[in-house]
Design a protein around this motif. Structure first.
Motif, PDB file in Angstrom:
ATOM      1  N   ASP A 164       0.814  -1.218   0.000  1.00 22.63           N
ATOM      2  CA  ASP A 164       0.000   0.000   0.000  1.00 22.63           C
ATOM      3  C   ASP A 164       0.845   1.265   0.000  1.00 22.63           C
ATOM      4  O   ASP A 164       0.508   2.252  -0.645  1.00 22.63           O
ATOM      5  N   HIS A 165       1.961   1.237   0.754  1.00 21.84           N
ATOM      6  CA  HIS A 165       2.718   2.489   0.865  1.00 21.84           C
ATOM      7  C   HIS A 165       3.365   2.883  -0.461  1.00 21.84           C
ATOM      8  O   HIS A 165       3.695   4.044  -0.663  1.00 21.84           O
ATOM      9  N   PRO A 217       9.836   7.579 -10.161  1.00 25.71           N
ATOM     10  CA  PRO A 217      10.152   6.146 -10.109  1.00 25.71           C
ATOM     11  C   PRO A 217      11.480   5.826  -9.423  1.00 25.71           C
ATOM     12  O   PRO A 217      11.536   4.896  -8.636  1.00 25.71           O
ATOM     13  N   GLN A 256      13.178   7.330  -7.098  1.00 31.10           N
ATOM     14  CA  GLN A 256      13.078   7.465  -5.651  1.00 31.10           C
ATOM     15  C   GLN A 256      12.140   6.411  -5.068  1.00 31.10           C
ATOM     16  O   GLN A 256      12.383   5.877  -3.991  1.00 31.10           O
ATOM     17  N   ARG A 264      13.488   4.305  -2.076  1.00 28.76           N
ATOM     18  CA  ARG A 264      12.942   4.530  -0.735  1.00 28.76           C
ATOM     19  C   ARG A 264      11.848   3.553  -0.345  1.00 28.76           C
ATOM     20  O   ARG A 264      11.742   3.146   0.800  1.00 28.76           O
ATOM     21  N   ASN A 265      10.995   3.196  -1.286  1.00 29.79           N
ATOM     22  CA  ASN A 265       9.861   2.374  -0.912  1.00 29.79           C
ATOM     23  C   ASN A 265      10.062   0.892  -1.178  1.00 29.79           C
ATOM     24  O   ASN A 265       9.526   0.067  -0.467  1.00 29.79           O
ATOM     25  N   LYS A 280      14.556  -0.395  -0.023  1.00 31.82           N
ATOM     26  CA  LYS A 280      14.815  -0.343   1.412  1.00 31.82           C
ATOM     27  C   LYS A 280      13.930  -1.315   2.181  1.00 31.82           C
ATOM     28  O   LYS A 280      14.355  -1.916   3.154  1.00 31.82           O
ATOM     29  N   ASN A 281      12.701  -1.465   1.720  1.00 33.70           N
ATOM     30  CA  ASN A 281      11.811  -2.405   2.387  1.00 33.70           C
ATOM     31  C   ASN A 281      12.124  -3.857   2.057  1.00 33.70           C
ATOM     32  O   ASN A 281      11.667  -4.759   2.744  1.00 33.70           O
ATOM     33  N   VAL A 316      18.123  -1.612   9.060  1.00 35.62           N
ATOM     34  CA  VAL A 316      17.272  -1.310   7.901  1.00 35.62           C
ATOM     35  C   VAL A 316      15.801  -1.197   8.276  1.00 35.62           C
ATOM     36  O   VAL A 316      15.042  -0.575   7.554  1.00 35.62           O
ATOM     37  N   PRO A 346      13.153  -0.137  11.294  1.00 39.66           N
ATOM     38  CA  PRO A 346      12.945   0.390  12.639  1.00 39.66           C
ATOM     39  C   PRO A 346      11.970  -0.443  13.469  1.00 39.66           C
ATOM     40  O   PRO A 346      11.940  -0.314  14.681  1.00 39.66           O
ATOM     41  N   ARG A 347      11.182  -1.291  12.811  1.00 39.31           N
ATOM     42  CA  ARG A 347      10.207  -2.068  13.572  1.00 39.31           C
ATOM     43  C   ARG A 347      10.863  -3.201  14.348  1.00 39.31           C
ATOM     44  O   ARG A 347      10.302  -3.741  15.285  1.00 39.31           O
TER      45      ARG A 347
END
Lengths: 329, 292, 317
Positions: C213-214, C225, C227, C231-232, C235-236, C310, C312-313
Motif C-alpha cells: 500500500d505504501h 520512479p 526514488q 525509498r519504498n 529499502k523495504n 534497515v 525500525p520495527r
C-alpha cells in the motif's frame, strides 16, 4: 449538480476503465460522469467492487497498469485532461493540486522512514522548500490535524503511532501542499467507531478551512450524510443515481438506493428486528446482464429492464438524475 | 502474468480440480511435463533392459565421432557414449526419485510433528536438529556419512535426504501451525481424537500441494548435487551417471574431444530445465492466491 | 550497552547449535570414522601393541568420555596438526582462508549486485518481454550445473578450441593482473549460476514489495520512479536480501569454493577440506565443521543487527 455559473473544478466525462484478466476483459468503470465544484464535497457511494475506488484512482492516474487501463473518457481538472496526461505531468499534480488518502492507515505509510521524513519529501518536492522549512511546515500541519506534541511525533516511525494517528498523518501529508481537490477513499472505514467520528470531523473542518473540494469514496451512507451535499451512487461500474443528500435520503429514486438506505441500522429501531437485505448477489463483472445490472435483484424489474441499459437522465422537475425505467416517485 | 485471477466463476471446486484445469491450460507446463515424461520413458527402458544394456562394454575405437553406429561417438576407451547417456538418465531418475520421496516424506513427518507440538520441547528439538544439519557443510556431511556407512553406494542418497528434508519441514511446520487452529482440527481435538490421527488424517492431507512442489524441487536438487558429488568422487560408486561422464570428460575437453561432455551436459540441462519449468507451472496452478 | 547485551545473549543462544554440530561431527567423523590403529602400527603388531595404540587413541573409552574430550579440544580451539602434512591446523587455515576469500569475493559481489539489478529491471517491467527475457535467462542459469558452467567457461576462455586467453588452472596473486587472469573463469562460472537463483529470489521479494500500500501512497504523492524504487521498494526489501547474503557468508568462507578450488587446483580452504576428506584427515575436518557452525551463529547475529539498521520495527530485544 449544484447550480452555479462558474465552471467545475473537476469534470469527469464518460470515464471507462477496464482490467485485463485471464477470463477476459472486465469493465470496472463504465461511462461515469460527474462534476465537483471548488470547495464542494461529492460522495461516491456503492458496495465494494462497484468501481468507486477505481474511479478515485483514475483521477490521479493510479489505476494499476497492467492489468488496468483507462479506455476512454476525460478527467478535466481546471480544463486540462488528466486521463490523457503522461506520468511526468501527473507527478506534478499528485500530492500538490490533487491529493489522495487511503483506507488502510496501518500500511499506507512507508514503515522504514520517519513520518517527518515522508512529509518533508512531499513538501520539498512540490513546494520547493528547503529541508528546514519543510520540517517546520510538517510540524505545523501535524498540529493542524490534531496530533499532540507534533515536534516530537514528527520523529516517530509509522509503527509507533495508533491507526487513528496514522490516518491523521496521512491527512496532514495530503493537505500539506494545499491541494484544490482531496480524493478520500474510505478514509475512516478501518478505524474504530470513536476515532472514525473524530477523524471525519477533522477532515470536514480542514476541508472548509482550506477551501478545497473533496471526492469522498465510501460504502457508508452515514458518512456521506454527515459530510456531503451531493452524492453519486454506483452499481456494477455505472452511476445509478446522482442527487443532493437531502433528496437522496428523503426520496431515493433508484430501487438500489432504496435498498442501500434500508440496510442502514437505525438507533430507533427495535432490537431484534432484522435489517432488510437486498436479495440476490452482485453480478459478476465479467458476465454482466444485457440490461440493467440490478434487474435480477430489483422488485420492480420488467422485460425492458432486462433488454437494455437505462440511461442516467435528469428526472423531470427535480435535480436528481437516475438510471432507471421505473424510478420511485 | 497468466497467474492472475483465475477466480471468477467456478465456485465450489476443490483446489485440485482447479489446479488441474489451470495446469492443462499452461502450455509451458504441459510441454515441460511431456519432456520429463520422455526422459522417464528412457529411464524406464533402461530399468527394463530394453536399451543401453551394453553401456559398460568396450565396443569400438577410442574417441570415434558421432556415426550411425555410435550416435554420440565413443569415449576414451571406446565405450558407446549414447548408451552411457541413456544409462545415466536412469541413474538420474533413481537418485532424483529416491531423494525426493525420502526427503519429502521425512520433511512432512517431522515438519508436521514440530508444527503440531509447536511451543513444546518436541518442536524445539526438531528446530535444533534442522539448524544443526543446516550448519554442517553439505559436502562434508556426504563424506562423513560415506565414512560411517563404510563406502556404501547409498551414502550419497542418505546424505541428500538428511539435508533436503529441512526446507520442506520448515514450510510444513508453518502450515501446520496455521491449520492447527482451524475449527475442524480443534473440534477433533476436543472430542479426543488421537493426536497422530489428527496429524495424519486431518492435517497432512491439507499440505499435500506444498509437498508436491517441494518434491519436484528436491528432485532437481538431487540430480544437480549428484553431478558435483560424483565428480568429487563422493557420489555414484558403481554404474554410470552424468556426473561421472562429465568427470571423465574433463581430460577430453582439453584435448578437444567434446562428445562426452556435450552428451551429459545437454541431456542433464534438458531434464533439469524441464523439471524446473514443470515445478513452476505446478506452483502457479496450486497457488491458493491465484486459485482462491 | 543494549547492543552489547544483545550480542552476548545471541552468542549464548548459539551454543546449542555449535554443540549439536560438534556432536554430529564427532559421531560421523571420529566415532564411526576410519580406524587409525593400523596406520600407526608397524608390521605384524602384537595384541598388546594394538591394545596400547587403541588406548592411546582413546578407542577403549566409552562414547561420552570420548565426546567430552573432543569437546574440550574444540572449546580450547586445539585442533592439533594435520595428519597428512603435520602442519598446525590453525596455520593451515590462516594460510588458506585469504586465498578462498580472494577467489570467492568477486563472484559473490557480482552475483548479488547483478542479481538485484536484473531483478529490479524485471520487476519494474513485469509482464513485458524484458521481464520474460531476464527470467528466461535466470531459468537457464538455474538449470545448468555449476560443474558444467565451470567446464564451459574453461573451454571458452582457456582452451585452444576457444579464445585461449586465460590460464587453464592454478592460482597466482603475485600481481593484480595475474590475479585477474586466474580469478576470471571461476568468477564467471559462479556469477552465471548464482545469477539465476539470485535474480529469481530478488525479483520475488521486490515484486512483493511493489504491491504494498505504501508504494501506492508514494505514487499518489508524486514520488518519481527512481526514488520510489530506492525509498519504498529496495529499502523495504532489505530484510530478505540481507538474510540471504549473510547466510551465504559461512559457506563461502569455509567450503563454498570446494568444487572451484579442487577443480582449478587453487590452494584455499575448500581444496584443503577436499584433500582432508579424501585422506581422512580428522583434525582438519573437525576444525572446518566447527568453524562453519560458529560462523553461522555469527552470521545470524550480523543479520539481526542489520535488520535493526534497515527496519525500525525490529528491536534488539
Amino acid at each position: 449538480m449544484a447550480a452555479g455559473t462558474n465552471k467545475p473544478l473537476l469534470s469527469v466525462r464518460d470515464l471507462v476503465v477496464e482490467f485485463e484478466t485471464d477470463q477476459g476483459v472486465l469493465r470496472a468503470v463504465d461511462g461515469v460522469s460527474f462534476d465537483i465544484h471548488a470547495g464542494e464535497t461529492l460522495g461516491l457511494v456503492g458496495e465494494s467492487g462497484c468501481g468507486k475506488t477505481v474511479t478515485g484512482l483514475s483521477i490521479l492516474g493510479l489505476v494499476p497498469s497492467p492489468p488496468g487501463r483507462i479506455v476512454s473518457g476525460r478527467i478535466l481538472l481546471e480544463g486540462s485532461d488528466l486521463a490523457g496526461m503522461d506520468e511526468v505531468g501527473l507527478r506534478k499534480i499528485r500530492g500538490s493540486k490533487v491529493s489522495m488518502i487511503f483506507q488502510e492507515p496501518m500500511t499506507a505509510l512507508n514503515p522504514v522512514f520517519r513520518i517527518g521524513n515522508q512529509m518533508r519529501d512531499v513538501l520539498q518536492r512540490h513546494q520547493g522548500l528547503t529541508r528546514l522549512q519543510a520540517h517546520s511546515a510538517a510540524i505545523e500541519i501535524l498540529a493542524k490535524v490534531g496530533i499532540p506534541e507534533p515536534a516530537v511525533r514528527v520523529e516517530d516511525y509509522p509503527h509507533q503511532l495508533s491507526g487513528g494517528m496514522r490516518q491523521r498523518v496521512m491527512i496532514a501529508m495530503a493537505l500539506s501542499c494545499g491541494p484544490k481537490l482531496l480524493v478520500a477513499d474510505e478514509p475512516t472505514t478501518a478505524l474504530d467507531v470513536t476515532t472514525q467520528a473524530q477523524v471525519l470531523e477533522q477532515i470536514v473542518r480542514l476541508q472548509q478551512e482550506f477551501g478545497m473540494a473533496m471526492l469522498l469514496v465510501t460504502h457508508d451512507l452515514g458518512v456521506v450524510a454527515e459530510t456531503c451535499r451531493h452524492a453519486v451512487v454506483m452499481y456494477c461500474g455505472r452511476i445509478v443515481e446522482s442527487s443532493s443528500i437531502d433528496e437522496l435520503f428523503a426520496r431515493p429514486r433508484h430501487p438500489y438506493t432504496t435498498g442501500l438506505l434500508a440496510s442502514i441500522p437505525r438507533a430507533t429501531e427495535e432490537r431484534g428486528d432484522e435489517l432488510p437485505v437486498i436479495p440476490g448477489m452482485v453480478p459478476d463483472l465479467l458476465h454482466l446482464p444485457r440490461g440493467c445490472a440490478f434487474a435480477d435483484r430489483c422488485p420492480k424489474a420488467h422485460e425492458r429492464c432486462r433488454q437494455s441499459v437505462p440511461h442516467l437522465d435528469l428526472l423531470q422537475s427535480t435535480r436528481t438524475s437516475v438510471a432507471c425505467y421505473e424510478p420511485n416517485a | 502474468m497468466s497467474a492472475r485471477a483465475d477466480t471468477v466463476g467456478a465456485h465450489g471446486d476443490s483446489l485440485w480440480s482447479k489446479a488441474f484445469r489451470k495446469f492443462r491450460h499452461d502450455r509451458v507446463g504441459m510441454w515441460s511435463l511431456a519432456v520429463v515424461l520422455a526422459y522417464a520413458i528412457v529411464a524406464l527402458g533402461v530399468v527394463l533392459g530394453v536399451w543401453a544394456t551394453d553401456w559398460a562394454e568396450v565396443s569400438g575405437p577410442k574417441w570415434s565421432p558421432a556415426s550411425v553406429e555410435y550416435w554420440f561417438g565413443t569415449n576414451i576407451i571406446g565405450q558407446d557414449i549414447f548408451a552411457r547417456s541413456l544409462y545415466s538418465t536412469r541413474t538420474a531418475f533413481e537418485v532424483g526419485l529416491l531423494v525426493a520421496l525420502g526427503a519429502t516424506a521425512l520433511g512432512a513427518l517431522l515438519g508436521a510433528i514440530a508444527g503440531f507440538f509447536s511451543g513444546t520441547w518436541i518442536d524445539e528439538l526438531i528446530i535444533w536438529v534442522m539448524g544443526v544439519l543446516d550448519s554442517v557443510p553439505f559436502i562434508l556431511l556426504v563424506a562423513a556419512i560415506a565414512y560411517t556407512l563404510q563406502g556404501s553406494p547409498w551414502a550419497m542418497h542418505i546424505a541428500m535426504i538428511s539435508t533436503f528434508w529441512i526446507g520442506t519441514a520448515r514450510l510444513i511446520r508453518g502450515e501446520v501451525i496455521k491449520l492447527k487452529s482451524l475449527e475442524y482440527v480443534e473440534a477433533a481435538q476436543a472430542i479426543g481424537v488421537n493426536r497422530l490421527m489428527i496429524i495424519f488424517r486431518h492435517i497432512l492431507p491439507n499440505t499435500f500441494h506444498i509437498l508436491l512442489v517441494q518434491a519436484t524441487l528436491s528432485f532437481v536438487a538431487a540430480i544437480k548435487s549428484e553431478v558435483i558429488l560424483s565428480f568429487l568422487g563422493l557420489g555414484v560408486k558403481d554404474g554410470m551417471s552424468w556426473g561421472l561422464m562429465i568427470s571423465e570428460s574433463t581430460f577430453e575437453v582439453l584435448a578437444g574431444f567434446f562428445n562426452n561432455f556435450l552428451a551429459a551436459s545437454v541431456l542433464m540441462f534438458g531434464l533439469v530445465m524441464a523439471f524446473n519449468m514443470f515445478s513452476d507451472a505446478l506452483q502457479d496452478a496450486l497457488d491458493p492466491r491465484t486459485v482462491k | 550497552m543494549e547492543v552489547l547485551q544483545y550480542i552476548v545473549r545471541k552468542l549464548i543462544a548459539g551454543i546449542p547449535l555449535v554443540l549439536g554440530v560438534t556432536l554430529i561431527s564427532f559421531v560421523l567423523i571420529v566415532y564411526f570414522g576410519p580406524d587409525k590403529t593400523y596406520e600407526l602400527l608397524g608390521k605384524n603388531p602384537t595384541a598388546e601393541e594394538i591394545a596400547e595404540i587403541r588406548s592411546q587413541l582413546g578407542y577403549d573409552q566409552p562414547f561420552t568420555t570420548r565426546y567430552l574430550d573432543y569437546l574440550r579440544e574444540v572449546i580450547r580451539l586445539e585442533f592439533g596438526n594435520s595428519e597428512s602434512t603435520d602442519e598446525k591446523v590453525s596455520s593451515i587455515l590462516a594460510r588458506t582462508i585469504p586465498t578462498s576469500l580472494a577467489l570467492a569475493i568477486p563472484g559473490f559481489i557480482l552475483g548479488n549486485l547483478l542479481g538485484v539489478m536484473l531483478a529490479l529491471v524485471a520487476a519494474y517491467f513485469r509482464g513485458y518481454w524484458i521481464d520474460k527475457f531476464i527470467m528466461g535467462f535466470a531459468a537457464v542459469g538455474m538449470s545448468i550445473s555449476f560443474l558444467i558452467a565451470i567446464i564451459g567457461f574453461q573451454i571458452l576462455l582457456s582452451s585452444s578450441d576457444g579464445l585461449d586467453l586465460l590460464p587453464v588452472r592454478g592460482w597466482d596473486t603475485s600481481t593484480p593482473l595475474q590475479y585477474i587472469r586466474y580469478v576470471t573463469v571461476p568468477t564467471l562460472a559462479t556469477v552465471f549460476v548464482a545469477l539465476g537463483y539470485n535474480t529469481r529470489f530478488y525479483r520475488a521479494v521486490i515484486v512483493e514489495e511493489m504491491t504494498r500500500d505504501h508504494v501506492r501512497t508514494a505514487r499518489a504523492f508524486g514520488v518519481p520512479p527512481a526514488q520510489l524504487f530506492y525509498r519504498n521498494i529496495l529499502k523495504n526489501s532489505m530484510i530478505p536480501i540481507v538474510t540471504r547474503i549473510m547466510f551465504s557468508i559461512p559457506v563461502i568462507v569455509i567450503s563454498g569454493s570446494l568444487l572451484l578450488e579442487s577443480y582449478f587446483g587453487i590452494p584455499g580452504v575448500g581444496k584443503v577440506t577436499y584433500d582432508a576428506i579424501v585422506t581422512g584427515d580428522q583434525p582438519i575436518l573437525k576444525a572446518v565443521v566447527v568453524l562453519t557452525a560458529v560462523l553461522f551463529v555469527v552470521a545470524q547475529l550480523l543479520a539481526d543487527i542489520c535488520y535493526r539498521i534497515v527496519d525500525p520495527r525490529v528491536s534488539l530485544k
